[in-house]
Design a protein around this motif. Sequence first.
Motif, PDB file in Angstrom:
ATOM      1  N   ALA A  53      54.062   2.412  -5.211  1.00 47.73           N
ATOM      2  CA  ALA A  53      54.913   1.914  -4.124  1.00 47.73           C
ATOM      3  C   ALA A  53      55.773   0.770  -4.627  1.00 47.73           C
ATOM      4  CB  ALA A  53      54.062   1.474  -2.932  1.00 47.73           C
ATOM      5  N   ASN A  54      55.184  -0.159  -5.350  1.00 48.29           N
ATOM      6  CA  ASN A  54      55.936  -1.228  -6.008  1.00 48.29           C
ATOM      7  C   ASN A  54      55.072  -1.857  -7.100  1.00 48.29           C
ATOM      8  OD1 ASN A  54      54.479  -3.658  -4.876  1.00 48.29           O
ATOM      9  ND2 ASN A  54      55.212  -2.756  -2.969  1.00 48.29           N
ATOM     10  N   ALA A  55      55.751  -2.507  -8.046  1.00 49.80           N
ATOM     11  CA  ALA A  55      55.072  -3.192  -9.150  1.00 49.80           C
ATOM     12  C   ALA A  55      55.734  -4.553  -9.327  1.00 49.80           C
ATOM     13  CB  ALA A  55      55.162  -2.375 -10.432  1.00 49.80           C
ATOM     14  N   THR A  77      50.619 -17.531 -27.790  1.00 50.06           N
ATOM     15  CA  THR A  77      49.178 -17.441 -28.007  1.00 50.06           C
ATOM     16  C   THR A  77      48.426 -18.263 -26.949  1.00 50.06           C
ATOM     17  OG1 THR A  77      47.402 -17.807 -29.591  1.00 50.06           O
ATOM     18  CG2 THR A  77      49.231 -19.374 -29.649  1.00 50.06           C
ATOM     19  N   GLY A  78      47.345 -17.667 -26.453  1.00 46.04           N
ATOM     20  CA  GLY A  78      46.556 -18.318 -25.417  1.00 46.04           C
ATOM     21  C   GLY A  78      47.085 -18.130 -24.007  1.00 46.04           C
ATOM     22  N   GLN A  79      48.234 -17.465 -23.860  1.00 50.05           N
ATOM     23  CA  GLN A  79      48.831 -17.262 -22.532  1.00 50.05           C
ATOM     24  C   GLN A  79      48.577 -15.830 -22.044  1.00 50.05           C
ATOM     25  OE1 GLN A  79      50.356 -19.850 -20.749  1.00 50.05           O
ATOM     26  NE2 GLN A  79      49.433 -20.971 -22.464  1.00 50.05           N
ATOM     27  N   SER A  80      48.787 -15.624 -20.734  1.00 46.83           N
ATOM     28  CA  SER A  80      48.592 -14.295 -20.135  1.00 46.83           C
ATOM     29  C   SER A  80      49.719 -14.000 -19.150  1.00 46.83           C
ATOM     30  CB  SER A  80      47.237 -14.205 -19.422  1.00 46.83           C
ATOM     31  OG  SER A  80      47.183 -15.128 -18.339  1.00 46.83           O
ATOM     32  N   ALA A  81      49.875 -12.735 -18.853  1.00 44.59           N
ATOM     33  CA  ALA A  81      50.845 -12.270 -17.854  1.00 44.59           C
ATOM     34  C   ALA A  81      50.138 -11.262 -16.954  1.00 44.59           C
ATOM     35  CB  ALA A  81      52.062 -11.646 -18.533  1.00 44.59           C
ATOM     36  N   GLN A  82      50.571 -11.219 -15.683  1.00 47.72           N
ATOM     37  CA  GLN A  82      49.908 -10.354 -14.702  1.00 47.72           C
ATOM     38  C   GLN A  82      50.909  -9.409 -14.056  1.00 47.72           C
ATOM     39  OE1 GLN A  82      46.919 -12.018 -11.902  1.00 47.72           O
ATOM     40  NE2 GLN A  82      48.256 -11.265 -10.268  1.00 47.72           N
ATOM     41  N   ILE A  83      50.437  -8.209 -13.774  1.00 47.89           N
ATOM     42  CA  ILE A  83      51.247  -7.207 -13.065  1.00 47.89           C
ATOM     43  C   ILE A  83      50.422  -6.707 -11.881  1.00 47.89           C
ATOM     44  CG2 ILE A  83      52.507  -5.033 -13.248  1.00 47.89           C
ATOM     45  CD1 ILE A  83      52.340  -5.444 -16.333  1.00 47.89           C
ATOM     46  N   THR A  84      51.008  -6.760 -10.695  1.00 45.30           N
ATOM     47  CA  THR A  84      50.340  -6.252  -9.493  1.00 45.30           C
ATOM     48  C   THR A  84      51.009  -4.946  -9.088  1.00 45.30           C
ATOM     49  OG1 THR A  84      49.860  -8.501  -8.761  1.00 45.30           O
ATOM     50  CG2 THR A  84      49.694  -6.752  -7.105  1.00 45.30           C
ATOM     51  N   VAL A  85      50.217  -3.896  -9.011  1.00 42.39           N
ATOM     52  CA  VAL A  85      50.741  -2.553  -8.728  1.00 42.39           C
ATOM     53  C   VAL A  85      50.129  -2.048  -7.419  1.00 42.39           C
ATOM     54  CG1 VAL A  85      51.011  -0.191  -9.569  1.00 42.39           C
ATOM     55  CG2 VAL A  85      50.912  -2.103 -11.199  1.00 42.39           C
ATOM     56  N   LEU A  86      50.979  -1.747  -6.454  1.00 45.79           N
ATOM     57  CA  LEU A  86      50.536  -1.142  -5.195  1.00 45.79           C
ATOM     58  C   LEU A  86      50.802   0.349  -5.264  1.00 45.79           C
ATOM     59  CD1 LEU A  86      49.470  -1.477  -2.271  1.00 45.79           C
ATOM     60  CD2 LEU A  86      51.865  -1.782  -1.561  1.00 45.79           C
TER      61      LEU A  86
END
Length: 195
Positions: A53-55, A77-86
Amino acid sequence: QPVADLAISDTTNVQTVTTGGQVTYTLVVQNNGPDDATGVDVQDALPTGLTIANATPSQGSCTTTNGLDCQLGSLPTGQSAQITVLANVAQTAATGSTTDAASTTAYETDPYTTNNSASAPITVSAPPPTSSPPASPPPTGGASSSGSGASGGSGGQPVTNTPVTGSVSGPAQTLTPSFPVTPRTDSPPPPHTVD
């Protein structure tokens, strides 16, 4: 050559979802170093019967034309990223256990590729059957009478004679006629004899 160990996790907000419902996947990419990662890419092919539906990524951008493809750019380095998927679950989706699988890559050499992919299982179930509303009871009215008069007729309510109880109080009254009354003084005639 730079080395960056990327790791990805895949989780859901529910363990069971009904057909016609929705499920949210959360993908997190972590750079464990030792160097910064560039050209970080995340791909996710949703299970059959689910559509995106969306990301929403915390950085970069995503396309959903052919599954999920997110270009996240650089990740220090040491960092993160997030993806929310409906994702939407089709009404015709097969019921049972199904698994989502996501993976990540970068331009740098990754010394541990086993943590470059992750999966999240869910169970698709049919919605509970809808119950029919209870039948309405037949209308009830007051007593009816098909007859007439005091008898009530056939099907009417019986007529009950209720006695009147109580007493009449007050002084006794003597009734006096309004014309003179003369007492009778003559004797009755002798009996008639037959010879």
